[in-house]
Design a protein around this motif. Structure first.
Motif, PDB file in Angstrom:
ATOM      1  N   SER A 106      30.768 -13.919   4.187  1.00 44.78           N
ATOM      2  CA  SER A 106      31.673 -13.969   3.037  1.00 44.78           C
ATOM      3  C   SER A 106      31.050 -13.272   1.842  1.00 44.78           C
ATOM      4  O   SER A 106      29.833 -13.093   1.769  1.00 44.78           O
ATOM      5  CB  SER A 106      31.970 -15.425   2.657  1.00 44.78           C
ATOM      6  OG  SER A 106      32.526 -16.120   3.739  1.00 44.78           O
ATOM      7  N   ILE A 114      35.821 -14.525  -0.200  1.00 46.06           N
ATOM      8  CA  ILE A 114      36.563 -13.759   0.793  1.00 46.06           C
ATOM      9  C   ILE A 114      35.759 -13.722   2.088  1.00 46.06           C
ATOM     10  O   ILE A 114      34.587 -13.342   2.088  1.00 46.06           O
ATOM     11  CB  ILE A 114      36.831 -12.319   0.293  1.00 46.06           C
ATOM     12  CG1 ILE A 114      37.681 -12.367  -0.974  1.00 46.06           C
ATOM     13  CG2 ILE A 114      37.500 -11.501   1.380  1.00 46.06           C
ATOM     14  CD1 ILE A 114      37.863 -11.033  -1.628  1.00 46.06           C
ATOM     15  N   VAL A 116      34.867 -11.884   5.147  1.00 50.08           N
ATOM     16  CA  VAL A 116      34.991 -10.471   5.485  1.00 50.08           C
ATOM     17  C   VAL A 116      34.711 -10.160   6.947  1.00 50.08           C
ATOM     18  O   VAL A 116      35.105  -9.102   7.445  1.00 50.08           O
ATOM     19  CB  VAL A 116      34.083  -9.582   4.586  1.00 50.08           C
ATOM     20  CG1 VAL A 116      34.549  -9.620   3.157  1.00 50.08           C
ATOM     21  CG2 VAL A 116      32.630  -9.959   4.701  1.00 50.08           C
ATOM     22  N   GLN A 117      34.033 -11.068   7.658  1.00 52.83           N
ATOM     23  CA  GLN A 117      33.699 -10.754   9.044  1.00 52.83           C
ATOM     24  C   GLN A 117      33.216 -12.001   9.781  1.00 52.83           C
ATOM     25  O   GLN A 117      32.558 -12.853   9.180  1.00 52.83           O
ATOM     26  CB  GLN A 117      32.580  -9.699   9.052  1.00 52.83           C
ATOM     27  CG  GLN A 117      32.301  -9.075  10.368  1.00 52.83           C
ATOM     28  CD  GLN A 117      31.220  -8.010  10.240  1.00 52.83           C
ATOM     29  OE1 GLN A 117      30.188  -8.127  10.860  1.00 52.83           O
ATOM     30  NE2 GLN A 117      31.444  -7.000   9.419  1.00 52.83           N
ATOM     31  N   TYR A 131      28.082  -3.707   6.800  1.00 50.80           N
ATOM     32  CA  TYR A 131      29.246  -3.772   5.919  1.00 50.80           C
ATOM     33  C   TYR A 131      29.253  -2.493   5.101  1.00 50.80           C
ATOM     34  O   TYR A 131      28.222  -2.116   4.528  1.00 50.80           O
ATOM     35  CB  TYR A 131      29.180  -4.991   5.002  1.00 50.80           C
ATOM     36  CG  TYR A 131      30.370  -5.108   4.080  1.00 50.80           C
ATOM     37  CD1 TYR A 131      31.554  -5.674   4.528  1.00 50.80           C
ATOM     38  CD2 TYR A 131      30.311  -4.628   2.781  1.00 50.80           C
ATOM     39  CE1 TYR A 131      32.661  -5.773   3.697  1.00 50.80           C
ATOM     40  CE2 TYR A 131      31.411  -4.727   1.940  1.00 50.80           C
ATOM     41  CZ  TYR A 131      32.577  -5.296   2.405  1.00 50.80           C
ATOM     42  OH  TYR A 131      33.664  -5.385   1.575  1.00 50.80           O
TER      43      TYR A 131
END
Length: 170
Positions: A106, A114, A116-117, A131
């Motif tokens: 996050s 958020i 993200v993965q 990232y």
């Protein structure tokens, strides 16, 4: 008093594989204490084997909840828009299921967390991913962290790594 009590524990992973981790002796009032070795969240059971004149007894389970420990490393910490960072880390503390453990990567953007993965560790607890920052303007600093995702066979409570800040500039 003076009776032997065996302490058994099992990782709290649904398998209930108990093993003896301590032996203690009761005080004159029947009370006892035992120090447990470090480990994951687990079930604890006390067993009194009885004697020729007393019945054996087994306690109900007690549960100890231990949060996971997650180490996170990001390189480089200063990048330009469009650059890629390398994210590595490890779950520490012991048992990881044979298929690894699920984690969530996050970041904080405009005051919102958020996701993200999703990442899966290896059976050794290690993980790695990348990232890439999309195009942008101006300078910004983003905190990243990794959180464990609860799974039934992972005997640690949900926890997250420390935040690692990455600075992005034009």
């Amino acid at each position: 008093g003076g009776q032997t009590v065996r302490i058994l524990t099992a990782a709290d992973n649904g398998l209930e594989h108990f093993r003896q981790v301590a032996i203690t002796t009761t005080a004159t009032d029947g009370a006892w204490t035992a120090k447990l070795p470090p480990g994951p969240s687990r079930l604890i059971e006390a067993v009194y084997d009885g004697t020729s004149s007393t019945e054996p007894a087994t306690s109900s389970y007690a549960r100890v909840v231990v949060p996971a420990s997650v180490k996170l490393r990001i390189r480089p910490l200063h990048v330009r828009w469009g650059d890629t960072i390398r994210i590595t880390g490890r779950l520490r503390g012991g048992y990881v299921p044979p298929i690894g453990e699920a984690l969530s990567l996050s970041l904080n953007y405009n005051g919102r967390e958020i996701d993200v993965q999703h990442i899966r560790t290896g059976r050794n607890g290690k993980f790695r991913t990348t990232y890439t920052f999309l195009g942008g303007a101006g300078s910004a600093s983003y905190p990243f962290w990794v959180t464990t995702i609860p799974e039934s066979d992972f005997p640690w409570a949900v926890a997250r790594s420390r935040k690692v800040f990455v600075s992005v500039r034009p």
